[in-house]
Write a protein that holds these residues in place. Structure first.
Motif, short mmCIF file in Angstrom:
data_model
loop_
_atom_site.label_atom_id
_atom_site.label_comp_id
_atom_site.label_asym_id
_atom_site.label_seq_id
_atom_site.Cartn_x
_atom_site.Cartn_y
_atom_site.Cartn_z
N PRO A 1 26.24 22.31 59.08
CA PRO A 1 27.58 22.05 59.62
C PRO A 1 27.64 22.60 61.06
O PRO A 1 27.11 23.68 61.33
CB PRO A 1 28.51 22.85 58.71
N LEU A 2 28.27 21.86 61.96
CA LEU A 2 28.41 22.28 63.36
C LEU A 2 29.65 23.15 63.50
O LEU A 2 30.75 22.73 63.15
CB LEU A 2 28.51 21.04 64.26
N LEU A 3 29.46 24.38 63.98
CA LEU A 3 30.57 25.32 64.15
C LEU A 3 31.13 25.27 65.57
O LEU A 3 32.33 25.37 65.77
CB LEU A 3 30.12 26.75 63.86
N ASP A 4 30.23 25.15 66.57
CA ASP A 4 30.68 25.21 67.95
C ASP A 4 29.61 24.63 68.87
O ASP A 4 28.43 24.57 68.51
CB ASP A 4 30.94 26.68 68.34
N VAL A 5 30.04 24.19 70.04
CA VAL A 5 29.12 23.76 71.10
C VAL A 5 29.43 24.67 72.28
O VAL A 5 30.56 24.69 72.78
CB VAL A 5 29.33 22.28 71.49
N ASP A 6 28.43 25.47 72.68
CA ASP A 6 28.69 26.45 73.72
C ASP A 6 27.54 26.52 74.71
O ASP A 6 26.40 26.78 74.31
CB ASP A 6 28.92 27.83 73.07
N ASP A 7 27.82 26.29 75.97
CA ASP A 7 26.84 26.46 77.03
C ASP A 7 25.55 25.67 76.79
O ASP A 7 24.46 26.17 77.00
CB ASP A 7 26.54 27.97 77.17
N GLY A 8 25.68 24.44 76.29
CA GLY A 8 24.51 23.59 76.07
C GLY A 8 23.77 23.84 74.77
O GLY A 8 22.74 23.23 74.52
N PHE A 9 24.28 24.75 73.94
CA PHE A 9 23.63 25.04 72.66
C PHE A 9 24.59 24.77 71.51
O PHE A 9 25.81 24.91 71.65
CB PHE A 9 23.16 26.49 72.59
N LEU A 10 24.01 24.39 70.36
CA LEU A 10 24.81 24.15 69.17
C LEU A 10 24.88 25.43 68.35
O LEU A 10 23.88 26.15 68.24
CB LEU A 10 24.15 23.06 68.31
N SER A 11 26.02 25.71 67.77
CA SER A 11 26.15 26.82 66.84
C SER A 11 26.28 26.19 65.46
O SER A 11 27.25 25.49 65.17
CB SER A 11 27.39 27.66 67.17
N LEU A 12 25.27 26.40 64.63
CA LEU A 12 25.19 25.76 63.32
C LEU A 12 25.26 26.80 62.22
O LEU A 12 24.80 27.93 62.40
CB LEU A 12 23.86 24.99 63.21
N MET A 13 25.82 26.42 61.05
CA MET A 13 25.91 27.37 59.94
C MET A 13 24.79 27.12 58.93
O MET A 13 24.63 26.02 58.43
CB MET A 13 27.26 27.28 59.22
N LYS A 14 24.04 28.21 58.65
CA LYS A 14 22.97 28.13 57.66
C LYS A 14 23.57 28.27 56.26
O LYS A 14 24.72 28.67 56.11
CB LYS A 14 21.95 29.25 57.89
N ASP A 15 22.74 27.99 55.24
CA ASP A 15 23.19 28.08 53.85
C ASP A 15 23.70 29.47 53.49
O ASP A 15 24.61 29.61 52.67
CB ASP A 15 22.05 27.71 52.89
N ASP A 16 23.10 30.51 54.08
CA ASP A 16 23.49 31.88 53.73
C ASP A 16 24.74 32.35 54.49
O ASP A 16 25.15 33.50 54.37
CB ASP A 16 22.33 32.86 53.94
N GLY A 17 25.32 31.46 55.30
CA GLY A 17 26.55 31.81 56.03
C GLY A 17 26.30 32.35 57.43
O GLY A 17 27.24 32.48 58.22
N SER A 18 25.05 32.68 57.74
CA SER A 18 24.74 33.15 59.10
C SER A 18 24.68 31.95 60.04
O SER A 18 24.69 30.80 59.59
CB SER A 18 23.41 33.92 59.11
N THR A 19 24.63 32.23 61.35
CA THR A 19 24.62 31.12 62.30
C THR A 19 23.25 30.95 62.93
O THR A 19 22.47 31.90 63.04
CB THR A 19 25.66 31.33 63.43
N LYS A 20 22.98 29.73 63.34
CA LYS A 20 21.74 29.37 64.04
C LYS A 20 22.21 28.86 65.40
O LYS A 20 22.90 27.85 65.48
CB LYS A 20 21.03 28.28 63.25
#
Length: 160
Positions: free
Chosen positions: A94-113
Motif C-alpha cells: 500500500p502507498l502511504l506517501d510520495v515524498d521528495d521523489g521516493f515512495l513510502s510503502l507499508m510492509k506486511d509487518d506495519g513498518s515502512t519501506k
C-alpha cells in the motif's frame, strides 16, 4: 607457505542464503521467462533455435528486455550450455506517501519501506497525480539481483 594456509579462503556473506540467480540449460528457457543477459535481469520476448551445424551445437538466439530499464538485449548461446536466471520477486505494498521523489510503502509487518524511487516515466507521474487526488493505491515492486523498482500500481479495492 603450508598446505593449510594455501587452501584458506574467505567468503562474503549473502543475506538469508538466497542466491541472486540460478543456472538453467539454455534449451529449457521459454518465452516470457527470465534470463540474465550482460549482467542484467531480463524478460525473454523472443527466442529461436538454429539447427546444429557440421561441427557444433544448436544455437539459441534470445531477444529479451531488461525488466528495470526496458532496454532490448540479445544473446546467442549453445543450447546445451547453462545460462543464469534471476530470482525475480514481485511484492505489492500500500502507498502511504510520495515524498521528495521516493515512495513510502507499508510492509506486511506495519513498518515502512522508503527506498523505492518514483519511476521516471508517465506511470510515475500518473501515480503521483492519482495519489495526490486522494486515491488509495497499491504499488507492485519487482526485485531481482539486488535491484528494486516500482513496476506498476493499481487503485486499492474499496472496503464495504
Amino acid at each position: 607457505m603450508s598446505a593449510e594456509e594455501e587452501h584458506h579462503e574467505e567468503f562474503e556473506t549473502v543475506g538469508a542464503g538466497a542466491s541472486l540467480t540460478y543456472p538453467i540449460q539454455c534449451s529449457a528457457l521459454r518465452k516470457n521467462g527470465h534470463v540474465v543477459i550482460k549482467g542484467r535481469p531480463c524478460k525473454i520476448v523472443d527466442m529461436s533455435t538454429s539447427k546444429t551445424g557440421k561441427h557444433g551445437h544448436a544455437k539459441v538466439h534470445l531477444v529479451a528486455v531488461d525488466i528495470f530499464t526496458g532496454k532490448k538485449l540479445e544473446d546467442l548461446s549453445p543450447s546445451t550450455h547453462n545460462m543464469d536466471v534471476p530470482n525475480v520477486v514481485r511484492i505489492e505494498y500500500p502507498l502511504l506517501d510520495v515524498d521528495d521523489g521516493f515512495l513510502s510503502l507499508m510492509k506486511d509487518d506495519g513498518s515502512t519501506k522508503d527506498d523505492i524511487k518514483v519511476p521516471d516515466n508517465d506511470m510515475g507521474s500518473k501515480m503521483e497525480e492519482e495519489f495526490h487526488e486522494g486515491k488509495e493505491l497499491i504499488v507492485t515492486v519487482v526485485a531481482a539481483m539486488g535491484e528494486e523498482h516500482a513496476l506498476s500500481y493499481k487503485e486499492a479495492p474499496k472496503a464495504n
